[in-house]
Design an enzyme around this catalytic site. Structure first.
Site, PDB file in Angstrom:
ATOM      1  N   ALA A 113       0.807  -1.612   0.120  1.00  0.00           N
ATOM      2  CA  ALA A 113      -0.512   0.116  -0.766  1.00  0.00           C
ATOM      3  C   ALA A 113       0.722   1.335  -0.286  1.00  0.00           C
ATOM      4  O   ALA A 113       1.339   1.633   1.009  1.00  0.00           O
ATOM      5  CB  ALA A 113      -0.754  -0.153   1.313  1.00  0.00           C
ATOM      6  N   ALA A 114       1.565   1.474  -0.890  1.00  0.00           N
ATOM      7  CA  ALA A 114       2.778   2.208  -1.536  1.00  0.00           C
ATOM      8  C   ALA A 114       2.495   3.771  -1.400  1.00  0.00           C
ATOM      9  O   ALA A 114       3.538   4.453  -1.013  1.00  0.00           O
ATOM     10  CB  ALA A 114       3.866   1.547  -2.116  1.00  0.00           C
ATOM     11  N   PRO A 116       2.308   8.014  -0.898  1.00  0.00           N
ATOM     12  CA  PRO A 116       2.502   8.473  -2.089  1.00  0.00           C
ATOM     13  C   PRO A 116       4.325   8.198  -2.419  1.00  0.00           C
ATOM     14  O   PRO A 116       4.922   8.296  -3.137  1.00  0.00           O
ATOM     15  CB  PRO A 116       3.231  10.113  -1.932  1.00  0.00           C
ATOM     16  CG  PRO A 116       2.628   9.720  -0.037  1.00  0.00           C
ATOM     17  CD  PRO A 116       1.476   8.617  -0.111  1.00  0.00           C
ATOM     18  N   GLY A 117       4.396   7.029  -1.606  1.00  0.00           N
ATOM     19  CA  GLY A 117       5.927   6.511  -1.319  1.00  0.00           C
ATOM     20  C   GLY A 117       7.214   6.707  -0.514  1.00  0.00           C
ATOM     21  O   GLY A 117       8.074   6.684  -0.721  1.00  0.00           O
ATOM     22  N   GLU A 137      -0.213  -0.197  -5.417  1.00  0.00           N
ATOM     23  CA  GLU A 137      -1.028   1.255  -4.683  1.00  0.00           C
ATOM     24  C   GLU A 137      -2.104   1.388  -5.714  1.00  0.00           C
ATOM     25  O   GLU A 137      -2.099   1.110  -6.915  1.00  0.00           O
ATOM     26  CB  GLU A 137      -0.813   2.785  -4.911  1.00  0.00           C
ATOM     27  CG  GLU A 137      -1.434   4.202  -5.220  1.00  0.00           C
ATOM     28  CD  GLU A 137      -2.555   3.899  -3.378  1.00  0.00           C
ATOM     29  OE1 GLU A 137      -1.426   3.685  -2.463  1.00  0.00           O
ATOM     30  OE2 GLU A 137      -3.235   3.252  -3.395  1.00  0.00           O
ATOM     31  N   ARG A 142      -3.380   8.005  -7.167  1.00  0.00           N
ATOM     32  CA  ARG A 142      -2.034   8.085  -6.373  1.00  0.00           C
ATOM     33  C   ARG A 142      -0.834   7.033  -6.610  1.00  0.00           C
ATOM     34  O   ARG A 142      -0.016   7.329  -6.447  1.00  0.00           O
ATOM     35  CB  ARG A 142      -2.474   7.544  -4.325  1.00  0.00           C
ATOM     36  CG  ARG A 142      -3.509   8.286  -4.170  1.00  0.00           C
ATOM     37  CD  ARG A 142      -4.191   8.042  -3.183  1.00  0.00           C
ATOM     38  NE  ARG A 142      -3.642   7.083  -2.044  1.00  0.00           N
ATOM     39  CZ  ARG A 142      -2.709   8.073  -1.003  1.00  0.00           C
ATOM     40  NH1 ARG A 142      -2.788   9.861  -0.985  1.00  0.00           N
ATOM     41  NH2 ARG A 142      -1.908   8.030  -0.006  1.00  0.00           N
ATOM     42  N   ASP A 182       1.459  -0.950   5.149  1.00  0.00           N
ATOM     43  CA  ASP A 182       1.665   0.145   5.917  1.00  0.00           C
ATOM     44  C   ASP A 182      -0.127   0.354   5.512  1.00  0.00           C
ATOM     45  O   ASP A 182      -0.205   1.197   4.384  1.00  0.00           O
ATOM     46  CB  ASP A 182       2.455   1.562   4.859  1.00  0.00           C
ATOM     47  CG  ASP A 182       2.354   2.843   5.343  1.00  0.00           C
ATOM     48  OD1 ASP A 182       1.768   2.721   7.454  1.00  0.00           O
ATOM     49  OD2 ASP A 182       2.511   4.110   5.506  1.00  0.00           O
ATOM     50  N   CYS A 235      -0.606   4.534  11.274  1.00  0.00           N
ATOM     51  CA  CYS A 235      -1.184   5.851  11.675  1.00  0.00           C
ATOM     52  C   CYS A 235      -2.395   5.872  12.900  1.00  0.00           C
ATOM     53  O   CYS A 235      -2.543   7.064  13.172  1.00  0.00           O
ATOM     54  CB  CYS A 235      -0.153   7.249  10.989  1.00  0.00           C
ATOM     55  SG  CYS A 235      -1.898   6.991  10.181  1.00  0.00           S
TER      56      CYS A 235
HETATM   57  C1  LIG Z   1      -1.155   4.921   4.731  1.00  0.00           C
HETATM   58  S1  LIG Z   1      -1.111   4.804   3.030  1.00  0.00           S
HETATM   59  C2  LIG Z   1       0.411   4.577   2.100  1.00  0.00           C
HETATM   60  C3  LIG Z   1       1.084   5.833   3.000  1.00  0.00           C
HETATM   61  C4  LIG Z   1       2.789   4.719   2.272  1.00  0.00           C
HETATM   62  N1  LIG Z   1       3.311   4.144   2.966  1.00  0.00           N
HETATM   63  C5  LIG Z   1       3.662   5.616   2.205  1.00  0.00           C
HETATM   64  O1  LIG Z   1       4.560   5.938   3.387  1.00  0.00           O
HETATM   65  O2  LIG Z   1       3.846   7.295   1.696  1.00  0.00           O
HETATM   66  C6  LIG Z   1      -2.152   3.026   2.951  1.00  0.00           C
HETATM   67  C7  LIG Z   1      -2.943   3.731   1.863  1.00  0.00           C
HETATM   68  O3  LIG Z   1      -3.340   1.933   0.882  1.00  0.00           O
HETATM   69  C8  LIG Z   1      -3.697   2.365   0.369  1.00  0.00           C
HETATM   70  N2  LIG Z   1      -5.533   1.656   0.224  1.00  0.00           N
HETATM   71  C9  LIG Z   1      -6.578   1.765   0.571  1.00  0.00           C
HETATM   72  N3  LIG Z   1      -7.823   0.739   0.437  1.00  0.00           N
HETATM   73  C10 LIG Z   1      -7.066   0.049   0.384  1.00  0.00           C
HETATM   74  C11 LIG Z   1      -7.084  -1.340   0.076  1.00  0.00           C
HETATM   75  N4  LIG Z   1      -8.311  -1.561   0.275  1.00  0.00           N
HETATM   76  N5  LIG Z   1      -5.998  -2.223  -0.002  1.00  0.00           N
HETATM   77  C12 LIG Z   1      -4.782  -1.837  -0.625  1.00  0.00           C
HETATM   78  N6  LIG Z   1      -4.594  -0.549  -0.196  1.00  0.00           N
HETATM   79  C13 LIG Z   1      -5.293  -0.366   0.111  1.00  0.00           C
HETATM   80  C14 LIG Z   1      -4.743   3.858   0.343  1.00  0.00           C
HETATM   81  O4  LIG Z   1      -4.919   4.436  -0.890  1.00  0.00           O
HETATM   82  C15 LIG Z   1      -3.269   4.516   0.412  1.00  0.00           C
HETATM   83  O5  LIG Z   1      -2.553   4.630  -0.368  1.00  0.00           O
END
Ligand SMILES: C[S@@+](CC[C@H](N)C(=O)[O-])C[C@H]1O[C@@H](n2cnc3c(N)ncnc32)[C@H](O)[C@@H]1O
Length: 456
Positions: A113-114, A116-117, A137, A142, A182, A235
């Protein structure tokens, strides 16, 4: 700040007991800002980083050796070094998860779940160009931002895709040495940084997030090799999305063990909240799935020594460009791959080959390092290639003072005056940091900085 919901306050009181007052008082503290230096920028002398540490009054982040706090009034996102990928701006607590996962050069790593990176670029820095990163992602818009950030930081060995976790799991069973998840969460640790997140919070939302996290984790476990490690982070503070989610996974998958758990609290350290738990899969885990993706090489799929004609022709054009413009270019283990008229370098990890057809049917934003666009009878170098290069690899590099007007003009897309003696493609750099391409002729450098990235 917006009023915190009463049920959230009750939750925190039962979680923290006598520490609750100190925790709630931290909401009055200013939010912290962080940046992480990029270890892939090896050509930038240490003295440049040391100067920034002094001038910007950077303070080390205790849990991340490349991370620093910066004061609010510094605007590192506007400096040419940001465009050059010298650092990534990241909330300091969020830097902890990849430190716990600790990817090593040569490993095959998934960031599930990457966008914005933040974590993907940190993983890429730790891989140091060796091994493979698959950054995924689910949301396509995104995923585009993720891909741009990976490109800016010069990660050559990263593939960027946009797929649901179950789709990815059906492609890559037991494939990864390490996985970062994440997870999307209720974001309680972001209330101070982003008060709008408070409005989205409710006990029901916590329950929904916990259920979704477990669904994603089940898919992650399928992709982890026996002996592999998975770092799960959020978080948020509540136990349902953290310890209880981990307990549920440990119960469901006896082949998993908990290696360590870390919690960062805003009232105990400088940073927002974060939870990280490292799980390891038993080396002798018995699984029904066959290890690795489908290994049959399909007709037309690229495999070393058997390049389809289009790819072979594109590679020939690129090789001519390479000889003329960047004879010192070093590409790590991999193979050329043509996607439409775009030529990429599909990275390979020593331990396990990665075949292009495994990406068939997935939304792929970047099947490796973008090398060039193939135009009629010639190849034009890609911006991503500039960002993954060191100045010494280019035939010509055109050095700009990062603080000077010319660097700002280049990033706005303007042409720059150059000595008559320079002709052809040149890598525009600032203190060893690549900024992009220029093409010199007749005393001018034509600007090839991508239009979509130009600064106002
Ligand atoms: C906490 S953020 C990730 C932040 C990222 N790891 C970083 O360090 O920049 C969680 C991510 O999970 C994605 N997400 C939402 N629903 C999801 C799903 N069902 N499966 C996988 N990813 C999902 C979101 O779009 C979001 O970009």
């Amino acid at each position: 700040m917006t009023q915190l919901p009463e049920s959230y306050l009750d939750q925190m009181r039962s979680l923290l007991g006598p520490e609750t007052d100190a925790f709630l008082a931290s909401y009055q503290d200013p939010r912290t800002q962080g940046l992480r230096f990029n270890p892939l920028r090896r050509a930038v002398p240490d003295s440049v980083r040391e100067r920034l540490v002094m001038e910007w009054r950077l303070i080390p982040v205790p849990w991340c050796p490349s991370g620093y706090y910066y004061p609010e009034e510094i605007r590192p996102g506007k400096h040419p070094f940001h465009a050059g990928g010298l650092y990534y701006i990241q909330e300091p607590s969020a830097m902890s998860a990849v430190e716990v996962l600790d990817p090593k050069p040569g490993e095959i790593v998934l960031d599930l779940a990457a966008a914005p990176g933040g974590k993907s670029t940190q993983i890429a820095g730790k891989l140091g160009g060796e091994g493979l990163l698959v950054a995924n992602e689910i949301h396509p818009a995104r995923a585009k931002i993720l891909s741009e950030n990976i490109e800016r930081m010069g990660a050559a060995n990263a593939v960027v895709v946009s797929a649901s976790p179950d789709r990815l799991a059906s492609r890559f069973p037991l494939f990864f040495d390490k996985i970062m998840l994440d997870a999307p969460c209720s974001g309680e640790g972001m209330f101070r940084k982003d008060p709008a997140a408070i409005g989205e919070w409710s006990p029901d939302h916590v329950v929904m997030c916990a259920a979704r996290q477990r669904d994603i984790l089940r898919e992650a476990v399928k992709m982890l090799k026996p002996g592999g490690e998975l770092a799960y982070s959020t978080c948020t503070f509540n136990r349902q999305e953290n310890e209880e989610t981990m307990d549920a996974m440990l119960e469901e998958f006896p082949e998993l063990e908990r290696v360590r758990t870390e919690r960062l609290w805003p009232h105990k350290g400088e940073g927002e909240g974060h939870f990280v738990c490292l799980l390891r899969k038993d080396r002798d885990a018995v699984t029904e799935a066959a290890a690795g993706p489908d290994r049959k090489t399909r007709k037309g799929a690229s495999a070393a020594g058997k390049r389809p004609k289009g790819t072979a022709d594109a590679w020939e054009l690129f090789s001519r460009l390479r000889e003329e413009a960047f004879p010192g270019l070093k590409l790590r283990q991999g193979e050329p791959l043509l996607f439409g008229d775009q030529l990429y370098w599909l990275p390979q990890a020593e331990s396990s080959p990665f075949q292009a057809h495994w990406l068939d049917g997935l939304k792929v934003l970047r099947p490796g390092l973008h090398l060039a666009e193939i135009k009629k009878g010639r190849a034009e170098p890609a911006h991503a290639l500039a960002m993954a290069m060191e100045p010494a690899e280019a035939g010509h590099s055109f050095r700009l003072d990062p603080e000077g007007e010319e660097a700002a003009a280049y990033l706005r897309g303007e042409a720059l005056p150059s000595p008559d003696s320079i002709r052809g493609w040149c890598l525009v750099t600032a203190e060893g940091c690549p900024l992009g391409w220029g093409k010199a002729s007749g005393g001018w450098i034509k600007n090839h900085y991508p239009k979509g990235l130009r600064l106002p």
